[in-house]
Design an enzyme around this catalytic site. Structure first.
Site, PDB file in Angstrom:
ATOM      1  N   HIS A  77       0.858  -1.215   0.065  1.00 49.43           N
ATOM      2  CA  HIS A  77       0.152  -0.067  -0.075  1.00 49.43           C
ATOM      3  C   HIS A  77       0.903   1.214  -0.156  1.00 49.43           C
ATOM      4  O   HIS A  77       1.869   1.373   0.778  1.00 49.43           O
ATOM      5  CB  HIS A  77      -0.889  -0.107   1.292  1.00 49.43           C
ATOM      6  CG  HIS A  77      -2.148  -1.062   1.148  1.00 49.43           C
ATOM      7  ND1 HIS A  77      -3.366  -0.389   1.631  1.00 49.43           N
ATOM      8  CD2 HIS A  77      -2.502  -1.907   0.411  1.00 49.43           C
ATOM      9  CE1 HIS A  77      -4.265  -1.525   1.126  1.00 49.43           C
ATOM     10  NE2 HIS A  77      -3.676  -2.345   0.553  1.00 49.43           N
ATOM     11  N   TYR A  87      -9.112   5.665   7.896  1.00 53.79           N
ATOM     12  CA  TYR A  87      -9.227   5.990   9.172  1.00 53.79           C
ATOM     13  C   TYR A  87     -10.144   7.110   9.248  1.00 53.79           C
ATOM     14  O   TYR A  87      -9.844   8.044   8.746  1.00 53.79           O
ATOM     15  CB  TYR A  87      -7.904   6.279   9.828  1.00 53.79           C
ATOM     16  CG  TYR A  87      -6.928   5.153  10.045  1.00 53.79           C
ATOM     17  CD1 TYR A  87      -6.200   4.875   8.848  1.00 53.79           C
ATOM     18  CD2 TYR A  87      -6.710   4.315  11.111  1.00 53.79           C
ATOM     19  CE1 TYR A  87      -5.250   3.604   8.840  1.00 53.79           C
ATOM     20  CE2 TYR A  87      -5.797   3.406  11.125  1.00 53.79           C
ATOM     21  CZ  TYR A  87      -4.957   3.152  10.037  1.00 53.79           C
ATOM     22  OH  TYR A  87      -4.174   1.964  10.010  1.00 53.79           O
ATOM     23  N   PRO A 116      -4.360  -0.248  18.680  1.00 61.35           N
ATOM     24  CA  PRO A 116      -4.063  -0.691  17.179  1.00 61.35           C
ATOM     25  C   PRO A 116      -4.336   0.475  16.468  1.00 61.35           C
ATOM     26  O   PRO A 116      -3.949   0.149  15.081  1.00 61.35           O
ATOM     27  CB  PRO A 116      -5.544  -1.666  16.953  1.00 61.35           C
ATOM     28  CG  PRO A 116      -6.156  -1.823  18.094  1.00 61.35           C
ATOM     29  CD  PRO A 116      -5.749  -0.956  19.134  1.00 61.35           C
ATOM     30  N   LYS A 124       0.634  -0.607  14.904  1.00 59.68           N
ATOM     31  CA  LYS A 124       2.024  -1.018  15.487  1.00 59.68           C
ATOM     32  C   LYS A 124       2.537  -2.217  16.231  1.00 59.68           C
ATOM     33  O   LYS A 124       3.727  -2.559  16.384  1.00 59.68           O
ATOM     34  CB  LYS A 124       2.502   0.270  16.397  1.00 59.68           C
ATOM     35  CG  LYS A 124       2.593   1.469  15.726  1.00 59.68           C
ATOM     36  CD  LYS A 124       3.902   1.588  14.737  1.00 59.68           C
ATOM     37  CE  LYS A 124       3.751   2.766  13.696  1.00 59.68           C
ATOM     38  NZ  LYS A 124       3.289   2.287  12.366  1.00 59.68           N
ATOM     39  N   TYR A 161       3.675   6.135  10.228  1.00 59.58           N
ATOM     40  CA  TYR A 161       2.875   5.091  10.044  1.00 59.58           C
ATOM     41  C   TYR A 161       3.774   4.081   9.434  1.00 59.58           C
ATOM     42  O   TYR A 161       3.426   2.874   9.681  1.00 59.58           O
ATOM     43  CB  TYR A 161       1.750   5.462   9.031  1.00 59.58           C
ATOM     44  CG  TYR A 161       0.632   4.559   8.811  1.00 59.58           C
ATOM     45  CD1 TYR A 161      -0.267   4.584   9.761  1.00 59.58           C
ATOM     46  CD2 TYR A 161       0.975   3.692   7.774  1.00 59.58           C
ATOM     47  CE1 TYR A 161      -1.250   3.590   9.619  1.00 59.58           C
ATOM     48  CE2 TYR A 161      -0.090   2.722   7.610  1.00 59.58           C
ATOM     49  CZ  TYR A 161      -1.337   2.672   8.353  1.00 59.58           C
ATOM     50  OH  TYR A 161      -2.239   1.666   8.316  1.00 59.58           O
TER      51      TYR A 161
HETATM   52  P1  FAD Z   1       0.668 -12.849  21.096  1.00 60.12           P
HETATM   53  O1  FAD Z   1       0.002 -12.720  19.778  1.00 60.12           O
HETATM   54  O2  FAD Z   1      -0.538 -12.253  22.204  1.00 60.12           O
HETATM   55  O3  FAD Z   1       0.968 -14.251  21.204  1.00 60.12           O
HETATM   56  C1  FAD Z   1       1.143 -14.684  22.886  1.00 60.12           C
HETATM   57  C2  FAD Z   1       1.302 -16.526  22.545  1.00 60.12           C
HETATM   58  O4  FAD Z   1       1.636 -16.833  23.909  1.00 60.12           O
HETATM   59  C3  FAD Z   1      -0.117 -16.882  22.327  1.00 60.12           C
HETATM   60  O5  FAD Z   1      -0.118 -17.775  21.269  1.00 60.12           O
HETATM   61  C4  FAD Z   1      -0.704 -17.585  23.661  1.00 60.12           C
HETATM   62  O6  FAD Z   1      -1.580 -18.450  23.425  1.00 60.12           O
HETATM   63  C5  FAD Z   1       0.592 -17.845  24.439  1.00 60.12           C
HETATM   64  N1  FAD Z   1       0.717 -17.853  25.854  1.00 60.12           N
HETATM   65  C6  FAD Z   1      -0.171 -16.638  26.541  1.00 60.12           C
HETATM   66  N2  FAD Z   1       0.134 -17.067  27.849  1.00 60.12           N
HETATM   67  C7  FAD Z   1       0.985 -18.244  27.895  1.00 60.12           C
HETATM   68  C8  FAD Z   1       1.500 -19.225  29.072  1.00 60.12           C
HETATM   69  N3  FAD Z   1       1.027 -18.612  30.125  1.00 60.12           N
HETATM   70  N4  FAD Z   1       2.088 -20.132  28.632  1.00 60.12           N
HETATM   71  C9  FAD Z   1       2.234 -20.535  27.293  1.00 60.12           C
HETATM   72  N5  FAD Z   1       1.820 -19.874  26.398  1.00 60.12           N
HETATM   73  C10 FAD Z   1       1.092 -18.766  26.797  1.00 60.12           C
HETATM   74  N6  FAD Z   1      -0.279  -4.827  15.158  1.00 60.12           N
HETATM   75  C11 FAD Z   1       0.393  -4.553  14.145  1.00 60.12           C
HETATM   76  O7  FAD Z   1       1.632  -4.455  14.057  1.00 60.12           O
HETATM   77  N7  FAD Z   1      -0.355  -4.331  12.926  1.00 60.12           N
HETATM   78  C12 FAD Z   1      -1.846  -4.311  12.990  1.00 60.12           C
HETATM   79  O8  FAD Z   1      -2.345  -3.940  12.046  1.00 60.12           O
HETATM   80  C13 FAD Z   1      -2.220  -4.685  14.224  1.00 60.12           C
HETATM   81  N8  FAD Z   1      -3.854  -4.714  14.450  1.00 60.12           N
HETATM   82  C14 FAD Z   1      -4.461  -5.204  15.520  1.00 60.12           C
HETATM   83  C15 FAD Z   1      -5.823  -5.484  15.551  1.00 60.12           C
HETATM   84  C16 FAD Z   1      -6.303  -5.900  16.550  1.00 60.12           C
HETATM   85  C17 FAD Z   1      -7.836  -5.797  16.783  1.00 60.12           C
HETATM   86  C18 FAD Z   1      -5.509  -6.223  17.861  1.00 60.12           C
HETATM   87  C19 FAD Z   1      -5.973  -6.818  19.121  1.00 60.12           C
HETATM   88  C20 FAD Z   1      -4.345  -6.369  17.820  1.00 60.12           C
HETATM   89  C21 FAD Z   1      -3.556  -5.578  16.559  1.00 60.12           C
HETATM   90  N9  FAD Z   1      -2.065  -5.480  16.363  1.00 60.12           N
HETATM   91  C22 FAD Z   1      -1.451  -5.153  15.222  1.00 60.12           C
HETATM   92  C23 FAD Z   1      -1.261  -6.050  17.485  1.00 60.12           C
HETATM   93  C24 FAD Z   1      -0.707  -7.539  17.181  1.00 60.12           C
HETATM   94  O9  FAD Z   1      -1.842  -8.353  16.973  1.00 60.12           O
HETATM   95  C25 FAD Z   1       0.019  -8.092  18.443  1.00 60.12           C
HETATM   96  O10 FAD Z   1       1.013  -6.793  19.000  1.00 60.12           O
HETATM   97  C26 FAD Z   1       0.837  -9.365  18.244  1.00 60.12           C
HETATM   98  O11 FAD Z   1      -0.194 -10.396  18.270  1.00 60.12           O
HETATM   99  C27 FAD Z   1       1.754  -9.724  19.300  1.00 60.12           C
HETATM  100  O12 FAD Z   1       2.380 -10.958  19.184  1.00 60.12           O
HETATM  101  P2  FAD Z   1       3.098 -11.680  20.305  1.00 60.12           P
HETATM  102  O13 FAD Z   1       3.540 -12.958  19.685  1.00 60.12           O
HETATM  103  O14 FAD Z   1       3.927 -10.820  21.230  1.00 60.12           O
HETATM  104  O15 FAD Z   1       1.662 -11.923  21.348  1.00 60.12           O
HETATM  105  C1  PHB Z   2      -6.433  -4.750  10.628  1.00 60.40           C
HETATM  106  O1  PHB Z   2      -6.389  -4.769   9.380  1.00 60.40           O
HETATM  107  O2  PHB Z   2      -6.686  -5.589  11.382  1.00 60.40           O
HETATM  108  C2  PHB Z   2      -6.079  -3.558  11.127  1.00 60.40           C
HETATM  109  C3  PHB Z   2      -5.270  -2.362  10.299  1.00 60.40           C
HETATM  110  C4  PHB Z   2      -4.715  -0.942  10.482  1.00 60.40           C
HETATM  111  C5  PHB Z   2      -4.941  -1.028  11.740  1.00 60.40           C
HETATM  112  C6  PHB Z   2      -5.407  -1.816  12.751  1.00 60.40           C
HETATM  113  C7  PHB Z   2      -5.815  -3.211  12.431  1.00 60.40           C
HETATM  114  O3  PHB Z   2      -4.381   0.286  12.373  1.00 60.40           O
END
Ligand code: FAD
Ligand code: PHB
Length: 395
Positions: free
Chosen positions: A72, A202, A294, A298, A385
């Site tokens: 994009h 947005y 979100p 980031k 961004y």
């Molecule tokens: P998580 O994805 O939370 O993974 C943690 C893992 O640890 C999970 O699989 C869980 O089951 C496991 N776990 C937890 N506790 C335990 C335990 N006690 N023992 C063993 N395993 C455990 N980020 C972006 O960069 N761009 C975006 O567009 C974006 N959009 C988002 C939209 C939404 C609606 C949301 C909610 C988040 C968004 N994010 C976005 C954020 C992104 O999804 C998270 O930052 C990302 O998932 C972080 O990854 P992680 O592996 O650190 O944690």
């Molecule tokens: C998404 O596609 O889930 C998404 C995109 C942009 C954002 C947050 C979530 O800022």
């Protein structure tokens, strides 16, 4: 069982870290609380910055992303009926972002990790407890198939998200937590309908924020800001579609193709940072150490810099006996984290409805006008961004 790096959590952070380590010959074991299908099904991130894209390639899991991801060149900001496009490459020396869902990225990582001789994954690991990380003999106690197990390791990487066990195991006196919970959440809906527009929108509307995103040319992801106490059961698909159309300028609303939802959920909005990110031989990575609302897309992209710094530091230790990078992990990672916390908080303030105060809305509009009317303002949005760079001096 024994390994070099014990990783708690098999989400994107844990999986990608394990791959980066493995490619340098460092062994790890991932303890994941759920099964693979559960982790892959979580509909979360959609937008990848250059840093995360490059990390996927470095981890040798980027082939499908490069084929199927959508690059994009811009985002659209709207304020009631006003529409302004921010040209990303034009303000950042050519940088773009990529739409590629976290579900797909997680699947690519699992496909690689489960074939990787240097990585073992224990699914459905219950009651994981990091121990001994402060006195130098780290281990992870857990229960698998009803039996108590111990994994001895040199280091522990806490990649277990905001609600995980790693941060919770740190003695309270050693950690400072900074937190803001926003007085609203995002209701998200996924549908197999063509996106309303080819770029993300947005929208700041007097009824509240809305975001139009996508996963492909045939799959849309939409969000609307909802009040804190709202329940997903109270939102029929029809109610959702009506609401999001009302929050978009007419020229987009009339193009909206609706359809049955595949997924619908509410996410709370929070800014959170734990300091430091290192406790003896335990390191926090990704959402375990920090959360951003979100709005700026980031969260996962911040986890990327943590994975890069920690893998670089651990590889330097195992290959060259250098411990200085591990010493610098926390402060280096935190600098980029706070920059993204600031942008995510600010972009949330610019685009969301915090109350019914008329003066706040007028000030938001003045800020929208100022930013979009100035090259400096557009550059500020664009360069944040697409993502601030990793610290090139780390290595
Ligand atoms: P998580 O994805 O939370 O993974 C943690 C893992 O640890 C999970 O699989 C869980 O089951 C496991 N776990 C937890 N506790 C335990 C335990 N006690 N023992 C063993 N395993 C455990 N980020 C972006 O960069 N761009 C975006 O567009 C974006 N959009 C988002 C939209 C939404 C609606 C949301 C909610 C988040 C968004 N994010 C976005 C954020 C992104 O999804 C998270 O930052 C990302 O998932 C972080 O990854 P992680 O592996 O650190 O944690
Ligand atoms: C998404 O596609 O889930 C998404 C995109 C942009 C954002 C947050 C979530 O800022």
């Amino acid at each position: 069982m024994q390994t070099q790096v014990g990783i708690i959590g098999g989400g994107p952070s844990g999986l990608c870290l394990a791959r980066l380590l493995s490619l340098a010959g460092v062994r790890s074991v991932i303890l994941e609380r759920h099964d693979r299908a559960h982790v892959e099904a979580r509909i979360r991130a959609g937008v990848l910055e250059q840093g995360m894209i490059e990390l996927m390639r470095k981890a040798q899991v980027g082939a499908r992303m490069d084929r199927e991801g959508l690059l994009h060149d811009g985002i659209v900001l709207t304020f009631d009926d006003r529409v302004e496009r921010i040209d990303l490459p034009g303000h950042t020396g050519g940088q773009r972002v990529m739409v590629y869902g976290q579900t797909e990225l997680t699947r690519d990582l699992y496909d690689a990790v489960l074939q990787d001789a240097n990585v073992s994954v224990v699914f459905e690991a219950q009651g994981v407890r990091p121990l001994g990380f402060l006195d130098g003999e780290p281990r992870l106690d857990y229960v698998s198939d009803g039996k108590p197990q111990t994994l001895a390791c040199d280091f522990i990487a806490g990649c277990d998200g905001y609600h995980g066990a790693s941060r919770a195991a740190v003695p309270r006196g050693l950690i400072t937590e900074y937190e803001r919970v926003y007085p609203f959440g995002w209701l998200g809906l996924l549908a197999d309908t063509p996106p309303v527009h080819e770029e993300l929108i947005y929208s700041n509307h007097s009824r509240g924020f809305a975001l139009c995103s996508m996963r492909s040319h045939t799959r849309s992801r939409y969000y609307v800001q909802v009040g804190q106490g709202e329940k997903v059961e109270d939102w029929s698909d029809e109610r959702f579609w009506d609401e999001i159309r009302r929050r978009l300028p007419e020229r987009f609303a009339r193009n909206m193709v609706t359809g049955p939802s595949i997924e619908k959920s509410i996410a709370p909005l929070r800014s959170f940072v734990a300091e430091p990110l290192r406790f003896g031989k335990l390191f926090l990575v990704g959402d375990a150490g920090h959360i951003v609302p979100p709005t700026g897309a980031k969260g996962l992209n911040l986890a990327a810099s943590d994975m890069h710094y920690l893998s670089t530091a651990l590889i330097a230790l195992y290959r060259e006996g250098r411990g200085d990078l591990l010493e610098r992990y926390s402060q280096t990672a935190l600098r980029r984290i706070w920059a993204a916390v600031r942008f995510s908080w600010w972009f949330t303030s610019l685009t969301h409805k915090f109350n019914d105060d008329a003066i706040e809305r007028k000030i938001q509009l003045a800020e929208f006008d100022y930013l979009t009317g100035s090259a400096a303002g557009r550059t500020t949005i664009a360069e944040n961004y697409v993502g601030l760079p990793f610290d090139a001096s780390f290595g």
